[in-house]
Design an enzyme around this catalytic site. Structure first.
Site, mmCIF file in Angstrom:
data_model
loop_
_atom_site.group_PDB
_atom_site.id
_atom_site.type_symbol
_atom_site.label_atom_id
_atom_site.label_comp_id
_atom_site.label_asym_id
_atom_site.label_seq_id
_atom_site.Cartn_x
_atom_site.Cartn_y
_atom_site.Cartn_z
ATOM 1 N N LYS A 37 0.826 -1.215 0.000
ATOM 2 C CA LYS A 37 0.000 0.000 0.000
ATOM 3 C C LYS A 37 0.853 1.255 0.000
ATOM 4 C CE LYS A 37 -2.283 -0.838 3.852
ATOM 5 N NZ LYS A 37 -1.644 -2.069 4.319
ATOM 6 N N ARG A 45 11.892 -2.086 11.042
ATOM 7 C CA ARG A 45 10.868 -1.583 11.961
ATOM 8 C C ARG A 45 10.646 -2.570 13.102
ATOM 9 N NH1 ARG A 45 5.698 0.139 8.439
ATOM 10 N NH2 ARG A 45 4.703 -0.831 10.219
HETATM 11 P P1 AMP Z 1 1.149 0.560 9.199
HETATM 12 O O1 AMP Z 1 2.421 1.256 8.939
HETATM 13 O O2 AMP Z 1 0.009 1.071 8.363
HETATM 14 O O3 AMP Z 1 1.269 -0.946 9.110
HETATM 15 O O4 AMP Z 1 0.740 0.892 10.709
HETATM 16 C C1 AMP Z 1 1.600 0.568 11.783
HETATM 17 C C2 AMP Z 1 0.797 0.504 13.084
HETATM 18 O O5 AMP Z 1 0.184 1.776 13.336
HETATM 19 C C3 AMP Z 1 -0.347 -0.479 13.090
HETATM 20 O O6 AMP Z 1 0.074 -1.814 13.376
HETATM 21 C C4 AMP Z 1 -1.234 0.110 14.190
HETATM 22 O O7 AMP Z 1 -0.701 -0.143 15.466
HETATM 23 C C5 AMP Z 1 -1.101 1.610 13.923
HETATM 24 N N1 AMP Z 1 -2.135 2.097 12.975
HETATM 25 C C6 AMP Z 1 -1.911 2.635 11.754
HETATM 26 N N2 AMP Z 1 -3.069 2.978 11.167
HETATM 27 C C7 AMP Z 1 -4.047 2.642 12.040
HETATM 28 C C8 AMP Z 1 -5.471 2.725 12.017
HETATM 29 N N3 AMP Z 1 -6.132 3.230 10.950
HETATM 30 N N4 AMP Z 1 -6.151 2.286 13.092
HETATM 31 C C9 AMP Z 1 -5.524 1.788 14.173
HETATM 32 N N5 AMP Z 1 -4.187 1.652 14.253
HETATM 33 C C10 AMP Z 1 -3.445 2.087 13.201
#
Ligand code: AMP
Length: 221
Positions: free
Chosen positions: A13, A160
């Protein structure tokens, strides 16, 4: 235009949203990047979300909704917005729809990138990120020219803390339980399209570009 990219963590994404944003002059809004930036700055918000993120859990809906809606306000003047990582629950989608309807807007297109869990684990555990330019590498599939350093700016690449196998399994569980139901939510509205996210990034990008162009064409005619 408001475009939502759905898909499990590691589906591509972020990479695809950045390329689409550059191609169409849209704003790329990544909820994960916003939260990571708050943590890096050491803000009060960053402190509140850190524990959830490190454990692979979603942060509470009220926190993320507030952050994203504030960002959407400031993106009003751009050609459009690509939402990457938000919404992630049906409740977040409801809050987004409500906020957009107040300003006579709506989500125009939702693209769900389909990638099986096994492939996700391999992708994420090998992923390395540049904290300066956001560049994404993979130790096997897309290694940098100089080991551990970004090709563009030579910044040391990071793994990460939530990209380890245990946390990835937790993030996948959260995806299946809380985010996957969003497909049905957006399908009912007639705005969901599914795209195979397993081919190489260029092929996936070509397909996404075609879909966005088609949707933009429909909006004009
Ligand atoms: P990502 O980089 O999109 O995988 O997001 C990393 C982390 O941020 C996720 O595992 C959640 O802990 C938090 N996070 C990001 N976007 C959301 C969302 N829309 N709702 C809840 N937690 C989020």
């Amino acid at each position: 235009m408001i475009l939502v990219l759905l898909g499990p963590p590691g589906a591509g994404k972020g990479t695809q949203a950045a390329r689409l944003a550059a191609a169409f002059g849209m704003r790329h809004l990544s909820s994960g990047d916003l939260l990571r930036s708050e943590r890096k700055k050491g803000t009060e918000l960053g402190g509140r979300v850190g524990g959830y993120m490190d454990a692979g859990h979603l942060v509470p809906d009220n926190i993320i909704v507030e952050v994203i809606l504030a960002e959407l306000q400031s993106a009003k003047r751009e050609a459009g917005v690509i939402l990457d990582g938000f919404p992630r629950t049906v409740s977040q989608a409801g809050s987004l729809d409500e906020a957009l309807s107040r300003i006579a807007q709506k989500v125009d297109l939702v693209i769900s990138l389909q990638v099986p869990d096994r492939e996700i684990v391999a992708r994420i555990t090998g992923r390395r990120i540049c904290s300066t330019c956001g560049g994404v590498y993979h130790v096997v599939k897309h290694p940098p020219a100089q080991p551990g350093r970004c090709d563009r700016d030579q910044t040391p690449l990071i793994h990460r803390p939530d990209d380890t196998e245990d946390v990835v399994q937790q993030r996948l569980a959260a995806y299946h339980a809380q985010t996957e139901p969003l497909e049905a939510y957006f399908r009912r509205k007639g705005i969901l399209v599914e795209v195979d996210g397993t081919p190489d990034a260029d092929s996936v990008f070509a397909e996404l570009q075609r879909m966005v162009k088609q949707r933009l064409g429909e909006a004009v005619s």
